[in-house]
Design an enzyme around this catalytic site. Sequence first.
Site: not given
Length: 155
Positions: A33, A39, A66, A69, A98, A127
């Site tokens: 991922e 990050e 994802d 992201h 998020r 997530e």
Amino acid sequence: EGYDTSKARQQFINVARKVAIVAEEYRIRLALENLNSTETNFINTVDDALQIVKAVNHPNFRLCVDIYHMLMENEPPAIIESTRDYLIHCDIAEREGRAAPGVHGQDFTPYLRALRKVRYRKLIVLECRWNNVEAEVKQGRAEVLRQLEIAYGSR
């Protein structure tokens, strides 16, 4: 910062190949991922991750898309269309905070349509950062199902 990116990439590929061989022995499939640039400074896009997965070239080392992201990196949904033979997992969350789908009204349908184009039929995992898990899980699930119906159409 300051480490040679191409050297880091090659080292990562070499280690990933070794890990994939061990994963195969235990019947485990790994999904790489990408993480957004707030990050990490390495593997920030689906395309970055896909190129590494292709370089590792092992059936037990595959790809995670994802969507959170992707949104953070302003990565277009069309990149998903190049993941068909490698995609085994998908995570989702709204860009703002998020949050779970439906909290801020994020439109995921372009990304979900791209998943449809590659015939993705596996799990889509929420997530997210949760404030009220019980309520937000129900809302998030309902919102993803609603948008999947738009993107995938009736079955």
